[in-house]
Design a protein around this motif. Sequence first.
Motif, PDB file in Angstrom:
ATOM      1  N   PHE B 124       0.852  -1.169   0.000  1.00 23.61           N
ATOM      2  CA  PHE B 124       0.000   0.000   0.000  1.00 23.61           C
ATOM      3  C   PHE B 124       0.896   1.229   0.000  1.00 23.61           C
ATOM      4  O   PHE B 124       1.485   1.567   1.028  1.00 23.61           O
ATOM      5  CB  PHE B 124      -0.837  -0.097   1.283  1.00 23.61           C
ATOM      6  N   VAL B 126       1.051   4.793   0.024  1.00 22.89           N
ATOM      7  CA  VAL B 126       0.400   6.089   0.199  1.00 22.89           C
ATOM      8  C   VAL B 126       1.349   7.073   0.892  1.00 22.89           C
ATOM      9  O   VAL B 126       1.696   8.121   0.352  1.00 22.89           O
ATOM     10  CB  VAL B 126      -0.916   5.950   0.993  1.00 22.89           C
ATOM     11  N   THR B 127       1.800   6.706   2.114  1.00 17.84           N
ATOM     12  CA  THR B 127       2.623   7.619   2.916  1.00 17.84           C
ATOM     13  C   THR B 127       3.904   8.032   2.180  1.00 17.84           C
ATOM     14  O   THR B 127       4.545   7.211   1.527  1.00 17.84           O
ATOM     15  CB  THR B 127       2.990   6.944   4.259  1.00 17.84           C
ATOM     16  N   GLY B 132       3.703  13.294   4.928  1.00 22.26           N
ATOM     17  CA  GLY B 132       3.201  12.856   6.228  1.00 22.26           C
ATOM     18  C   GLY B 132       1.715  12.611   6.175  1.00 22.26           C
ATOM     19  O   GLY B 132       1.195  12.094   5.187  1.00 22.26           O
ATOM     20  N   LEU B 133       1.044  13.024   7.233  1.00 20.13           N
ATOM     21  CA  LEU B 133      -0.394  12.770   7.317  1.00 20.13           C
ATOM     22  C   LEU B 133      -1.192  13.626   6.342  1.00 20.13           C
ATOM     23  O   LEU B 133      -2.370  13.389   6.108  1.00 20.13           O
ATOM     24  CB  LEU B 133      -0.868  13.002   8.755  1.00 20.13           C
ATOM     25  N   TRP B 157       7.468   3.765   4.465  1.00 17.27           N
ATOM     26  CA  TRP B 157       6.769   2.863   5.374  1.00 17.27           C
ATOM     27  C   TRP B 157       5.981   1.775   4.667  1.00 17.27           C
ATOM     28  O   TRP B 157       5.285   1.006   5.304  1.00 17.27           O
ATOM     29  CB  TRP B 157       5.832   3.619   6.336  1.00 17.27           C
ATOM     30  N   THR B 158       6.082   1.711   3.353  1.00 12.80           N
ATOM     31  CA  THR B 158       5.312   0.737   2.581  1.00 12.80           C
ATOM     32  C   THR B 158       5.568  -0.686   3.114  1.00 12.80           C
ATOM     33  O   THR B 158       6.641  -1.243   2.897  1.00 12.80           O
ATOM     34  CB  THR B 158       5.702   0.838   1.093  1.00 12.80           C
ATOM     35  N   SER B 159       4.591  -1.231   3.815  1.00  8.02           N
ATOM     36  CA  SER B 159       4.771  -2.541   4.453  1.00  8.02           C
ATOM     37  C   SER B 159       4.626  -3.661   3.432  1.00  8.02           C
ATOM     38  O   SER B 159       3.846  -3.542   2.487  1.00  8.02           O
ATOM     39  CB  SER B 159       3.749  -2.735   5.572  1.00  8.02           C
ATOM     40  N   SER B 213       8.770  -3.056   6.601  1.00 10.37           N
ATOM     41  CA  SER B 213       8.259  -1.763   6.130  1.00 10.37           C
ATOM     42  C   SER B 213       9.426  -1.080   5.434  1.00 10.37           C
ATOM     43  O   SER B 213      10.581  -1.271   5.826  1.00 10.37           O
ATOM     44  CB  SER B 213       7.756  -0.913   7.288  1.00 10.37           C
ATOM     45  N   ALA B 366      -0.171   4.335  13.345  1.00 10.72           N
ATOM     46  CA  ALA B 366      -0.646   4.084  11.980  1.00 10.72           C
ATOM     47  C   ALA B 366      -2.021   3.406  12.030  1.00 10.72           C
ATOM     48  O   ALA B 366      -2.340   2.763  13.014  1.00 10.72           O
ATOM     49  CB  ALA B 366       0.358   3.184  11.240  1.00 10.72           C
ATOM     50  N   PRO B 367      -2.824   3.492  10.996  1.00 12.96           N
ATOM     51  CA  PRO B 367      -2.630   4.245   9.757  1.00 12.96           C
ATOM     52  C   PRO B 367      -2.873   5.738   9.943  1.00 12.96           C
ATOM     53  O   PRO B 367      -2.613   6.529   9.048  1.00 12.96           O
ATOM     54  CB  PRO B 367      -3.660   3.644   8.810  1.00 12.96           C
ATOM     55  N   SER B 369      -2.596   8.883  13.124  1.00 13.85           N
ATOM     56  CA  SER B 369      -2.108   9.112  14.487  1.00 13.85           C
ATOM     57  C   SER B 369      -3.257   9.485  15.425  1.00 13.85           C
ATOM     58  O   SER B 369      -4.344   9.850  14.998  1.00 13.85           O
ATOM     59  CB  SER B 369      -1.064  10.225  14.479  1.00 13.85           C
ATOM     60  N   GLU B 371      -3.392  12.074  17.244  1.00 19.74           N
ATOM     61  CA  GLU B 371      -3.677  13.504  17.146  1.00 19.74           C
ATOM     62  C   GLU B 371      -4.653  13.781  16.007  1.00 19.74           C
ATOM     63  O   GLU B 371      -5.573  14.579  16.144  1.00 19.74           O
ATOM     64  CB  GLU B 371      -2.374  14.290  16.939  1.00 19.74           C
ATOM     65  N   MET B 372      -4.434  13.119  14.868  1.00 18.55           N
ATOM     66  CA  MET B 372      -5.310  13.373  13.726  1.00 18.55           C
ATOM     67  C   MET B 372      -6.718  12.843  13.983  1.00 18.55           C
ATOM     68  O   MET B 372      -7.698  13.396  13.494  1.00 18.55           O
ATOM     69  CB  MET B 372      -4.726  12.766  12.445  1.00 18.55           C
ATOM     70  N   ASN B 375      -8.254  15.430  16.096  1.00 14.04           N
ATOM     71  CA  ASN B 375      -8.597  16.560  15.222  1.00 14.04           C
ATOM     72  C   ASN B 375      -9.934  16.305  14.532  1.00 14.04           C
ATOM     73  O   ASN B 375     -10.794  17.177  14.446  1.00 14.04           O
ATOM     74  CB  ASN B 375      -7.535  16.754  14.131  1.00 14.04           C
ATOM     75  N   TYR B 388      -5.814  23.189  12.235  1.00 11.68           N
ATOM     76  CA  TYR B 388      -4.564  23.186  11.467  1.00 11.68           C
ATOM     77  C   TYR B 388      -4.808  23.596  10.028  1.00 11.68           C
ATOM     78  O   TYR B 388      -5.967  23.694   9.624  1.00 11.68           O
ATOM     79  CB  TYR B 388      -3.919  21.793  11.512  1.00 11.68           C
TER      80      TYR B 388
END
Lengths: 249, 388
Positions: B124, B126-127, B132-133, B157-159, B213, B366-367, B369, B371-372, B375, B388
């Motif tokens: 996947f 994306v990051t 970042g986020l 970080w692509t796992s 990752s 992940a996926p 945080s 904080e988000m 938010n 933000y």
Amino acid sequence: MKIMVPIKRVVDYNVKIRVKADGTGVDLNNVKMSMNPFDEIAVEEAIRLKEAGSATEIVAVSIGPQQAQETIRTALAMGADRGILIKTDTDAEPLTVAKLLKALCAEEKPGLVILGKQAIDNDCNQTGQMLAALLQWPQGTFASKLALSSGKLAVTREVDGGLQTVELNLPAIVTTDLRLNEPRYASLPNIMKAKKKPIDEKTPEALGIDTAPRLKTLKVVEPPKRQSGVKVKTVGELVDKLRNEVGII
Amino acid sequence: MDFSLTAEQQSIRDSITKLCAKYDADYWLRRDDEGGFPDDFVADLAAGGWLGIAMPPEYGGSGLGVTEAALMMQAIAQSGAGFSGASAVHINLFGPNPIVVHGTEEQKRRLLPPLIQGKDRTCFGVTEPNAGLNTAAIETRAERDNKGWVAHGRKLWTSTAQSANKILLLARTTPRDKCRKSTDGLSLFYTDLDRRYVEVREIHKMGRKAVDSNAVFIDGLPIPDEDLLGEEGRGFYYLLDGLNPERVLVAAEAVGLGRAALQRATAYAKERVVFGRPIGQNQAIQHPLAQSWAELEAANLMVFKAAALYDSGQPCGAEANAAKYLAAEAGYHACERAVLTHGGMGYAKEFHVERYFREILVARIAPVSREMILNYLGERVLGLPKSY
Ligand SMILES: Cc1cc2nc3c(=O)[nH]c(=O)nc-3n(C[C@H](O)[C@H](O)[C@H](O)COP(=O)(O)OP(=O)(O)OC[C@H]3O[C@@H](n4cnc5c(N)ncnc54)[C@H](O)[C@@H]3O)c2cc1C
């Protein structure tokens, strides 16, 4: 050949059971229930016989409350073809179960009935033998190996002294021991297919069997807590204790 | 409200638990020490048809919902496989959702069966390091050429990219300054991870060594037209569809691992005798464990509420986010307490809880945080101004 596999819904073997406060039995509230492990082995063996071409149909039978249907579904998900639930809310004793199964054998005419050697809830170890006696069919109990060839079934039995092999004419009764096989777990597609397999419902009355208990439970108690042991330093000390303190030699 | 599992859901959990029993604590300890993808474990899951749990039956899946997928993933984590086991298959369960929802018939027929059979493995992408986020700020770009597309950029970080042969790739296809909104102009591709054009470098990380990752460097990766999912420029919105199920799964896994930790801690607290009594007789040991049980079960209710909402086609953003938040925190507390309950032994690998502790941190980061998530809840649920 049709194989009948009677299966019992019991408290899951991982559950630490508790005796009810009033001593009338084991507390089954909110307790996980599963198929009796020896019956899983029976279902597995039936599936293996079918996969080997020795059997054409596997019928899983359970005697118990409505929820026993879930246990039948588990057998269907493993690979049994259809199910029969004989619905009763009384806790059927081995002789009652054997009579019900005998009545069902008259309808279904299986060539082989594979049962667990015992159910882990009451550890009776009677049903298979009683069924064989009622039907007057040969029996191979505590089976650790089955081999079917030209209409005869060789059953290797786990007996005290080692292994004994008996040869049975069909139809016959087999009860499974732990080492017969390692049961498979259901694959997801088979769990999905099991939903569509038929489960018939019957009642003991319709089969003409009286399920009233013949035994009365007086009291159920927890086993006593194990006392901690003592360590001895020498063989001499051990022999001395066994002779003079325990008094068994 | 009915909080009980159906017979079918129960069999799903039982079957997975039995399958996982083959892969015991020592297996995962070895994987964590030596590294190496748990190929045998994944092959077993694929053979049992489990990778297709949420895929449509027409393509070989079982067509079940997020609820069942969450039960499955929870049972994997709870078996002690933790995130080493869960992350090995996680992305294959809901990652391909954009193919199911936005793919053409031809794409579904070509792409889904090999995924379900475990023949294809996807990652996947994306990051990115510079976004970042803020996903809309990604810099990987795909440009049209006469045969299709050519992609350039970096992913982080692509796992599972070490062994994946496919990648679900988000790339900008219209420059930011030519788009009305920053979330426009991104496209989603599902294509071959062709190592002639892609370099995959493993990141040495805190835990979950078995599941790699990576930093992924994409240099001129050709992507045929038929590997674009849905409409060009709509990729960001397609990803959004899949976010809620993914959060629910991660949350279910976090509760599972928390339960595994709690079980080990409880067993040890009963057994370990100090000052002439089992340590679990001391309330300072007992209460945190009891609290963890309550936290985990409460988080679990939110997990399955979010799953039930999603499966019945209702909005579940708030619940899915809250579930991920609660489950990661509850799981983290349980794993930390499990280490502390073991005293010095909690720091020893052979007691397994230190691995759980390292792994559970992934669920907090992940996926998305903590904080988000807060938010999101502050803004979308409570209606507070965007911060933000
Ligand atoms: C083990 C592991 C596996 C992963 N696997 C994959 C994968 O397979 N594919 C993939 O695409 N990604 C993967 N990721 C990436 C993961 O999704 C991201 O790490 C995560 O989304 C956080 O992004 P970031 O690392 O860029 O953090 P940043 O965006 O750099 O954030 C750093 C910190 O700042 C905080 N922060 C940033 N903005 C705000 C704000 N506005 N308000 C408050 N706080 C803020 C964040 O909450 C965080 O605490 C994986 C990560 C890990 C650790």
